[in-house]
Design an enzyme around this catalytic site. Structure first.
Site, PDB file in Angstrom:
ATOM      1  CD  GLN A 184      -3.102  -1.040   0.839  1.00 51.97           C
ATOM      2  OE1 GLN A 184      -3.223  -0.694  -0.331  1.00 51.97           O
ATOM      3  NE2 GLN A 184      -4.118  -1.274   1.624  1.00 51.97           N
ATOM      4  CB  ILE A 185       3.336   2.620   2.438  1.00 55.28           C
ATOM      5  CG1 ILE A 185       2.340   2.558   3.607  1.00 55.28           C
ATOM      6  CG2 ILE A 185       4.198   3.879   2.543  1.00 55.28           C
ATOM      7  CD1 ILE A 185       2.974   2.587   4.987  1.00 55.28           C
ATOM      8  N   GLY A 186       4.242   1.618  -0.421  1.00 57.59           N
ATOM      9  CA  GLY A 186       5.259   1.664  -1.482  1.00 57.59           C
ATOM     10  C   GLY A 186       4.673   2.128  -2.809  1.00 57.59           C
ATOM     11  NE  ARG A 232      -1.908   9.481  11.401  1.00 55.71           N
ATOM     12  CZ  ARG A 232      -1.377   8.273  11.457  1.00 55.71           C
ATOM     13  NH1 ARG A 232      -0.524   7.954  12.422  1.00 55.71           N
ATOM     14  NH2 ARG A 232      -1.699   7.354  10.554  1.00 55.71           N
ATOM     15  CG  HIS A 237       5.694   5.897  14.728  1.00 62.15           C
ATOM     16  ND1 HIS A 237       4.813   6.942  14.601  1.00 62.15           N
ATOM     17  CD2 HIS A 237       5.207   4.918  13.922  1.00 62.15           C
ATOM     18  CE1 HIS A 237       3.850   6.606  13.763  1.00 62.15           C
ATOM     19  NE2 HIS A 237       4.062   5.379  13.346  1.00 62.15           N
TER      20      HIS A 237
HETATM   21  P1  A3D Z   1       1.652  -3.842   2.838  1.00 60.56           P
HETATM   22  O1  A3D Z   1       0.613  -3.274   1.960  1.00 60.56           O
HETATM   23  O2  A3D Z   1       1.421  -5.198   3.425  1.00 60.56           O
HETATM   24  O3  A3D Z   1       3.032  -3.852   2.028  1.00 60.56           O
HETATM   25  C1  A3D Z   1       4.197  -4.422   2.504  1.00 60.56           C
HETATM   26  C2  A3D Z   1       4.908  -5.068   1.342  1.00 60.56           C
HETATM   27  O4  A3D Z   1       6.162  -5.566   1.817  1.00 60.56           O
HETATM   28  C3  A3D Z   1       4.152  -6.269   0.739  1.00 60.56           C
HETATM   29  O5  A3D Z   1       3.924  -6.056  -0.639  1.00 60.56           O
HETATM   30  C4  A3D Z   1       5.105  -7.443   0.969  1.00 60.56           C
HETATM   31  O6  A3D Z   1       5.091  -8.399  -0.080  1.00 60.56           O
HETATM   32  C5  A3D Z   1       6.445  -6.723   1.049  1.00 60.56           C
HETATM   33  N1  A3D Z   1       7.493  -7.530   1.676  1.00 60.56           N
HETATM   34  C6  A3D Z   1       7.393  -8.443   2.671  1.00 60.56           C
HETATM   35  N2  A3D Z   1       8.600  -8.985   2.917  1.00 60.56           N
HETATM   36  C7  A3D Z   1       9.476  -8.391   2.074  1.00 60.56           C
HETATM   37  C8  A3D Z   1      10.870  -8.519   1.850  1.00 60.56           C
HETATM   38  N3  A3D Z   1      11.617  -9.370   2.570  1.00 60.56           N
HETATM   39  N4  A3D Z   1      11.437  -7.751   0.911  1.00 60.56           N
HETATM   40  C9  A3D Z   1      10.690  -6.876   0.185  1.00 60.56           C
HETATM   41  N5  A3D Z   1       9.370  -6.714   0.350  1.00 60.56           N
HETATM   42  C10 A3D Z   1       8.772  -7.461   1.275  1.00 60.56           C
HETATM   43  O7  A3D Z   1       1.970  -2.842   4.073  1.00 60.56           O
HETATM   44  P2  A3D Z   1       1.941  -1.238   4.072  1.00 60.56           P
HETATM   45  O8  A3D Z   1       2.572  -0.748   2.828  1.00 60.56           O
HETATM   46  O9  A3D Z   1       0.587  -0.780   4.455  1.00 60.56           O
HETATM   47  O10 A3D Z   1       2.890  -0.956   5.342  1.00 60.56           O
HETATM   48  C11 A3D Z   1       4.268  -1.237   5.288  1.00 60.56           C
HETATM   49  C12 A3D Z   1       4.917  -1.031   6.642  1.00 60.56           C
HETATM   50  O11 A3D Z   1       4.800   0.339   7.045  1.00 60.56           O
HETATM   51  C13 A3D Z   1       4.295  -1.841   7.784  1.00 60.56           C
HETATM   52  O12 A3D Z   1       5.316  -2.357   8.603  1.00 60.56           O
HETATM   53  C14 A3D Z   1       3.474  -0.812   8.551  1.00 60.56           C
HETATM   54  O13 A3D Z   1       3.313  -1.150   9.908  1.00 60.56           O
HETATM   55  C15 A3D Z   1       4.340   0.409   8.397  1.00 60.56           C
HETATM   56  N6  A3D Z   1       3.676   1.705   8.616  1.00 60.56           N
HETATM   57  C16 A3D Z   1       4.421   2.706   9.149  1.00 60.56           C
HETATM   58  C17 A3D Z   1       3.862   3.941   9.360  1.00 60.56           C
HETATM   59  C18 A3D Z   1       4.691   5.038   9.945  1.00 60.56           C
HETATM   60  O14 A3D Z   1       4.256   6.166   9.969  1.00 60.56           O
HETATM   61  C19 A3D Z   1       6.010   4.743  10.488  1.00 60.56           C
HETATM   62  C20 A3D Z   1       2.526   4.182   9.020  1.00 60.56           C
HETATM   63  C21 A3D Z   1       1.785   3.135   8.478  1.00 60.56           C
HETATM   64  C22 A3D Z   1       2.377   1.897   8.266  1.00 60.56           C
END
Ligand code: A3D
Length: 322
Positions: A13-15, A152, A176
């Site tokens: 989602q974030i990427g 926020r 955080h």
């Molecule tokens: P999500 O949409 O699940 O995306 C994570 C991606 O990481 C997935 O596509 C996985 O396939 C991939 N992944 C898993 N293992 C690996 C690996 N070894 N190498 C490369 N890619 C891999 O999650 P998201 O995008 O919603 O969130 C990502 C992270 O950000 C999570 O840990 C959340 O908790 C964190 N997050 C942080 C904040 C901050 O403000 C700090 C806010 C929201 C989420």
């Protein structure tokens, strides 16, 4: 002059939102990496195909091969598992440590000169782990949390005062987690203390303090509020915007003063500890940590938050993750 190369690790989602925002702002060419086959290729193609509409001509490459991030100038790490309702960020420690270790080893090998912004949770611990494994200088490894948490806080203040958020300045420091510290006394609207405006609105100091405390509490729990509403996954638009604001300050050498998860080396009385503090971001990374005057209450809260981060690091060591 060639365009900067930006590697985004994790095409979830974030990427994906980060990749789109980078393209919209034409910050550089993106390489979007994920371990899931075809996923980054599909996401990259989707973003690339918006290029004619949005008017960008940077390239977005999706890949499952780390060689493709070779010589990236900036790496943004979003790989990891997000929270589910009822989970704290700390519950992700074990699973995300293993992921971040492998990411750090590969970034060290393929992009040894990159500046790195981490987003994966639990943030402060993951930034610490990445820096230790990569052995990159601390000024080149940082985490995104404070830009989002501050946004926020500003949003809630603007809604409460019924004014544009553009005129609100407020910062959140510390780790955080639920012990993060929204700064009350420096929160202002064009220099006017938010507390004064609340007292003016309610005509009563006690009521104003209560309203401020409600906004502080909501800010601390804002990530969980969204997790609860989404049911699966966590916030992603606003964390992506926050990371891209940091990336922009670095790539365009803007010298923005932002709340950043940076390595304290004596500042605020702590050594070798990653925490959210005001820092100047420029082309070479975190070029300065700014020490601001904290009230005695804020200092106490900073110590509590620092202890929370230290406990997480100890947990990682006990579990042999660090
Ligand atoms: P999500 O949409 O699940 O995306 C994570 C991606 O990481 C997935 O596509 C996985 O396939 C991939 N992944 C898993 N293992 C690996 C690996 N070894 N190498 C490369 N890619 C891999 O999650 P998201 O995008 O919603 O969130 C990502 C992270 O950000 C999570 O840990 C959340 O908790 C964190 N997050 C942080 C904040 C901050 O403000 C700090 C806010 C929201 C989420």
């Amino acid at each position: 002059m060639s365009r900067p190369k930006i590697a985004v690790i994790g095409a979830g989602q974030i990427g994906t939102v980060i990749s789109h925002l980078i393209a919209l702002r034409q910050l550089g060419n993106v390489v979007l990496y994920d371990i899931v086959e075809d996923l980054p290729q599909g996401k990259a193609l989707d973003v690339q195909e918006a290029s004619r509409i949005d008017g960008f001509d940077v390239s977005i490459l999706g890949t499952n091969t780390y060689e493709d991030i070779q010589e990236a100038d900036l790496v943004i790490v979003t790989a990891g598992v997000p929270r589910k309702p009822g989970m704290s960020r700390d519950d992700l420690l074990k699973v995300n440590s293993q992921i971040i270790r492998s990411v750090a080893e590969n970034v060290r090998q393929y992009a040894p000169d990159a500046i790195v912004i981490l987003i994966s949770n639990p943030l402060d611990a993951m930034v610490t782990l990445f820096q230790k494994v990569s052995e990159f200088p601390v000024k080149r490894v940082m985490g995104q949390a404070g830009v989002l948490d501050s946004s926020r806080f500003c949003t809630f203040i603007a809604q409460e005062l019924n004014i544009s958020v553009k005129d609100v300045n407020a910062m959140v420091l510390g780790g955080h987690g639920d012990s993060m510290i929204p700064l009350i006394h420096s929160a202002n609207v064009h220099g006017i203390p938010v507390m004064d405006l609340l007292i003016q609105k309610y005509g009563d100091q006690k009521k104003a303090q209560h309203v401020m405390q409600t906004m502080v509490d909501r800010t601390r729990m804002a990530g969980g509020e969204i997790v609860g509403l989404l049911k699966s996954g966590s916030a992603f638009y606003s964390p992506a915007s926050a990371a891209v604001a940091m990336a922009e300050s670095i790539l365009r050498d803007e010298h923005r003063l932002l709340p950043v998860c940076a390595s304290l080396q004596g500042e605020y009385g702590f050594h070798d500890l990653y925490m959210g503090v005001p820092a100047v971001l420029a082309q070479s990374g975190v070029i300065k940590i700014v020490e601001i005057l904290l009230s005695s209450e804020e200092k106490k809260a900073f110590r509590v938050s620092a202890n929370h981060v230290k406990n997480l690091i100890d947990n990682m060591k006990n579990l042999k993750l660090l």
